[in-house]
Motif scaffolding. Structure first.
Motif, PDB file in Angstrom:
ATOM      1  N   TRP A 449      47.664 -14.916 -82.123  1.00  0.00           N
ATOM      2  CA  TRP A 449      48.074 -15.025 -83.518  1.00  0.00           C
ATOM      3  C   TRP A 449      47.921 -16.466 -84.050  1.00  0.00           C
ATOM      4  CZ3 TRP A 449      48.543 -11.765 -87.217  1.00  0.00           C
ATOM      5  CH2 TRP A 449      48.832 -10.417 -86.946  1.00  0.00           C
ATOM      6  N   ARG A 451      45.658 -18.700 -83.170  1.00  0.00           N
ATOM      7  CA  ARG A 451      44.235 -18.925 -83.459  1.00  0.00           C
ATOM      8  C   ARG A 451      43.823 -18.220 -84.750  1.00  0.00           C
ATOM      9  NH1 ARG A 451      41.662 -17.801 -77.431  1.00  0.00           N
ATOM     10  NH2 ARG A 451      42.710 -19.553 -76.363  1.00  0.00           N
ATOM     11  N   PHE A 452      44.275 -17.006 -84.892  1.00  0.00           N
ATOM     12  CA  PHE A 452      43.900 -16.237 -86.076  1.00  0.00           C
ATOM     13  C   PHE A 452      44.447 -16.886 -87.352  1.00  0.00           C
ATOM     14  CE2 PHE A 452      45.019 -12.901 -89.124  1.00  0.00           C
ATOM     15  CZ  PHE A 452      43.764 -12.391 -89.399  1.00  0.00           C
ATOM     16  N   LEU A 453      45.682 -17.369 -87.276  1.00  0.00           N
ATOM     17  CA  LEU A 453      46.300 -17.981 -88.459  1.00  0.00           C
ATOM     18  C   LEU A 453      45.598 -19.272 -88.868  1.00  0.00           C
ATOM     19  CD1 LEU A 453      50.095 -17.369 -87.717  1.00  0.00           C
ATOM     20  CD2 LEU A 453      48.694 -16.282 -89.477  1.00  0.00           C
ATOM     21  N   ILE A 455      42.462 -20.023 -88.479  1.00  0.00           N
ATOM     22  CA  ILE A 455      41.169 -19.718 -89.101  1.00  0.00           C
ATOM     23  C   ILE A 455      41.356 -19.181 -90.507  1.00  0.00           C
ATOM     24  CG2 ILE A 455      39.131 -18.207 -88.946  1.00  0.00           C
ATOM     25  CD1 ILE A 455      39.456 -18.352 -85.889  1.00  0.00           C
ATOM     26  N   THR A 456      42.327 -18.313 -90.684  1.00  0.00           N
ATOM     27  CA  THR A 456      42.499 -17.642 -91.981  1.00  0.00           C
ATOM     28  C   THR A 456      43.219 -18.495 -93.013  1.00  0.00           C
ATOM     29  OG1 THR A 456      44.537 -16.623 -91.159  1.00  0.00           O
ATOM     30  CG2 THR A 456      42.482 -15.350 -90.944  1.00  0.00           C
ATOM     31  N   THR A 457      43.967 -19.522 -92.569  1.00  0.00           N
ATOM     32  CA  THR A 457      44.743 -20.327 -93.525  1.00  0.00           C
ATOM     33  C   THR A 457      43.839 -21.030 -94.529  1.00  0.00           C
ATOM     34  OG1 THR A 457      46.518 -20.681 -91.941  1.00  0.00           O
ATOM     35  CG2 THR A 457      46.365 -22.233 -93.766  1.00  0.00           C
ATOM     36  N   PHE A 459      40.779 -20.255 -95.443  1.00  0.00           N
ATOM     37  CA  PHE A 459      40.150 -19.293 -96.345  1.00  0.00           C
ATOM     38  C   PHE A 459      41.134 -18.795 -97.405  1.00  0.00           C
ATOM     39  CE2 PHE A 459      39.201 -14.869 -97.367  1.00  0.00           C
ATOM     40  CZ  PHE A 459      37.946 -15.017 -97.942  1.00  0.00           C
ATOM     41  N   ILE A 460      42.348 -18.525 -96.983  1.00  0.00           N
ATOM     42  CA  ILE A 460      43.357 -18.008 -97.911  1.00  0.00           C
ATOM     43  C   ILE A 460      43.722 -19.057 -98.954  1.00  0.00           C
ATOM     44  CG2 ILE A 460      45.763 -17.234 -98.081  1.00  0.00           C
ATOM     45  CD1 ILE A 460      45.385 -15.874 -95.378  1.00  0.00           C
ATOM     46  N   THR A 462      41.851 -21.444-100.210  1.00  0.00           N
ATOM     47  CA  THR A 462      40.781 -21.567-101.214  1.00  0.00           C
ATOM     48  C   THR A 462      40.789 -20.389-102.174  1.00  0.00           C
ATOM     49  OG1 THR A 462      39.442 -22.761 -99.595  1.00  0.00           O
ATOM     50  CG2 THR A 462      38.301 -21.873-101.527  1.00  0.00           C
TER      51      THR A 462
END
Length: 743
Positions: A449, A451-453, A455-457, A459-460, A462
């Motif tokens: 979780w 690692r996933f957070l 990467i997505t932070t 993108f979210i 922007t």
């Protein structure tokens, strides 16, 4: 195909053999023609309800050909299981009868497993364990055990989940018997007997309730030496049987056992004589013989040896030679009278008999308490004979028996403690392994979780900035639109709630009207069916009264009094049947032109509520005038039943002298008023205006839904009447009902 044909032949032969050998006892006067020709499923339901009665045999015999033709399915499973239930409840005459009876339930069990019907499988398990206990009891098998009861425990859990209370009651009674045969803890047996009593429906199965009370009494007596509790539950069982006045084969153990536990010897002997007369009236010589033997044992315990020997011989003379183990029974009863022969100075006879009894004791299948009692009675005879060597041997055997029981109990308790300790250790090990596994899985999941957070932070962040800018431009428009929609939804919600309340009121009124219509049809049929036999009885009594008058002085006062009592009973029954007619008007007669006798409606309503009135010991006084009012009698009775039921609820918790309900009718100009006054706690003035609203109630949750007074008000408005209430706290309440009189 051949297997199915062979099985059908076996079951048919077994059923016909058993039904031919089972004779009716207390219901033998009922002919098979009186059995109503119901559909197959209804007939099976009737047989299941009447399984402790001989009437169930007739139903089973009648529907058997139809059931054999039925295809394999739920109805056939149920039918085979009910056949076994009925046949296992009859008097067992040989082992072939038991094996034939259980063949039905085993076939039903196979079909239930094949179709996945867990409820029927559980019901079959109860009957299979009943068969095992009955077989041990019938064969007097020594040291044989029923063994594991895991299937029966599983079946009881299924029955409790399905809320099959009647079957659950029978299952717990069977489990208690199985534990008794396996010499397990008396406390567990008593616990299961109380559970059986808890699930029993006393109105539907009164004989079964009496048998359960008898089981509890035996457990208190043999397992805990609690004579007081044993006597209390036996008296309770006898009261149940007296109320139902049954002489069914299944109820006879209670009749035999009850007097033996009573501490009052005179009352016990009087009880036995009454039971002997009952046995003689139904021509059951086996039962009559057993009763006489119990009287003999009671006289022997009272040191009335001549009377004891007299009734012992009488029990043997009455016993049919065709009875099971006739010679063994005669020898045992003679041997039990050894103490009486000592009392009449015949020591040689007593010595010979007590040796026979001592030899028979070795082959008897008894629990520890019963065997201990037998050995103590033998020791008492040796003491009376002065044979101290035999007395010493018997006392030593008694001590060894008690020591073995104590040692066995200790070993069982130690085994239970060790098993519980080992189980706890294993459970703890399993818990530790489960916790370790969960911790490892949680750590791995946390890393993924993170690692996933990460990467997505980015993108979210922007995309979120762009979305926020666009959303802000439409925020005001959305707020306005949502406000309008909320207002519309709120208005629709209020309208729907109002419609729902109106629908509930209409539905409740329609349901109540349908119930009253169905009650009218039912009571009309009952009144019609009862009138014919009542007319025959009334005509017969009239002929007997005329014959008594012609006989003149030759008729005794007792005979005249009996005729008078019969006449009073017939008149009372006719009055009750006539009172049912107020419910029987057809639906087509209900309208503004319907007329009803007001006094008759009040009396009929009191008749319906009479069991509640008697149970709560309430004093009801009436002051009624004869008059006819506008309205349908069934609906008027419904009004009075609701009002009187509320009055009963208001006074039931009051002291005995304050449990009063007064009903008075009075005439007015073009109308009639009825006052129903109770001496309860009264109704607060703050809620009196809400009493006639739908779903308003002052009763605790689960005891009322608040439709009674609402329905009364609706019915009365429909016929031009009204209902009002006056009440003060501490002074009771008075409901006044106004009816219009026909012109």
């Amino acid at each position: 195909m051949l297997y199915k044909m062979a099985l059908t032949s076996l079951l048919a032969g077994g059923l016909l053999t058993i039904l031919t050998s089972c004779n009716s006892t207390d219901e033998s006067t009922l002919s098979e023609q009186n059995v109503t020709k119901l559909p197959l499923e209804s007939a099976l339901d009737s047989a299941e309800v009447l399984f402790l009665s001989s009437e169930s045999e007739k139903i089973v015999k009648r529907v058997y050909p139809d059931l054999i033709l039925e295809k394999t399915g739920p109805l056939k499973i149920k039918g085979f299981r009910i056949f076994s239930t009925v046949l296992l409840s009859q008097e067992i005459k040989d082992s072939h009868q038991l094996d034939s009876a259980v063949s039905f339930v085993k076939e039903a069990e196979k079909m239930a497993l094949a179709t996945g019907d867990s409820l029927e499988w559980a019901l079959c398990q109860v009957q299979i364990f009943r068969y095992q206990t009955l077989k041990l009891d019938w064969q007097f098998v020594i040291d044989e055990r029923i063994g594991s009861k895991e299937k029966l425990h599983r079946a009881l859990r299924v029955l409790e989940q399905c809320r099959a209370n009647d079957a659950t009651s029978l299952g717990y009674r069977t489990l208690a018997h199985a534990m008794e045969y396996d010499h397990e803890s008396p406390a567990d047996g008593l616990k299961y007997s109380f559970r059986a009593l808890q699930y029993n429906d006393s109105l539907k199965y009164p004989i079964l309730r009496a048998l359960i009370c008898s089981d509890i009494a035996i457990n208190y007596l043999n397992g805990f030496d609690q004579d007081t509790y044993a006597e209390r539950f036996l008296q309770r069982a006898m009261e149940i049987l007296k109320r139902s006045y049954t002489t069914s084969y299944n109820a006879r153990p209670v009749y035999i056992l009850a007097p033996s536990i009573l501490s009052n010897n005179v009352k016990s002997v009087r009880y036995y004589h009454w039971i002997a007369s009952v046995a003689k009236s139904v021509k059951s010589r086996d039962w009559e013989s057993d009763v006489y033997f119990q009287i003999a044992k009671r006289f022997q315990s009272m040191d009335m040896y001549d009377s004891a020997l007299l009734f012992s011989r009488k029990s043997i003379s009455v016993l049919p030679e065709t009875s099971r183990d006739y010679k063994r029974t005669v020898a045992y009863r003679d041997a039990c009278m050894a103490r009486s022969y000592v009392g009449i100075a015949q020591p040689a006879k007593a010595r010979a008999l007590i040796m026979v009894r001592q030899r028979m004791l070795k082959s008897m299948n008894q629990n520890v308490n019963a065997r201990n009692q037998e050995m103590e009675e033998i020791a008492d005879v040796y003491a009376a004979l002065g044979d101290f060597r035999k007395l010493s041997e018997m006392q030593q055997a008694i001590l060894m028996l008690r020591d073995s029981v104590l040692s066995r109990a200790r070993l069982v308790e130690v085994g239970r403690i060790e098993s519980r300790y080992e189980l706890e250790l294993k459970n703890n090990e399993v818990k530790v392994l489960q916790i370790s596994s969960r911790l490892h899985a949680a750590e791995t999941e946390r890393e993924l979780w993170v690692r996933f957070l990460l990467i997505t932070t980015a993108f979210i962040a922007t995309v979120g900035f762009l979305i926020v800018v666009k959303l802000l431009t439409h925020q005001n428009q959305l707020n306005n639109s949502l406000s309008k929609q909320n207002a519309t939804i709120e208005r629709q919600k209020v309208e729907l709630e109002n419609s729902l309340q109106e629908l509930k009121r209409a539905q409740a009124y329609v349901l109540t009207s349908e119930k009253m219509a169905m009650l009218g049809q039912f009571t009309a049929g009952v009144a019609h069916e009862l009138n014919n036999p009542l007319n025959f009885i009334s005509g017969g009594v009239s002929v007997l009264e005329e014959a008594a008058e012609n006989a003149g002085s030759t008729a005794s006062e007792e005979e005249l009094q009996i005729l008078k009592n019969i006449r009073n009973g017939v008149d009372r029954a006719i009055a009750i049947v006539n009172s049912l007619r107020v419910f029987s008007n057809p639906r087509s007669e209900i309208g503004v032109d319907s007329h009803a006798d007001l006094a008759e409606c009040i009396k009929a309503s009191l008749l319906v509520l009479q069991p509640k009135i008697k149970k709560e010991n309430i004093n009801v006084t009436t002051e009624l005038i004869d008059c006819v009012v506008i309205g349908h009698s069934g609906q008027i009775c419904q009004v009075f039943i609701n009002l009187l039921d509320n009055a009963i609820h208001a006074v039931k918790d009051m002291p005995k002298e304050q449990k009063n309900i007064m009903i008075r009718s009075r005439a007015g100009k073009g109308n009639v008023a009825v006052d129903i006054r109770d001496t309860g706690v009264g109704i607060p003035e703050s809620i009196q205006s809400n009493l006639f609203r739908a779903f308003f109630t002052t009763k605790p949750t689960g005891q009322g839904i608040g439709l009674g007074l609402f329905i009364c008000d609706t019915i009365l408005r429909g016929i031009g009447g009204s209902v009002t209430v006056t009440s003060r706290l501490g002074e009771g309440a008075t409901f006044t009902v106004q009816f219009m009189c026909p012109k």
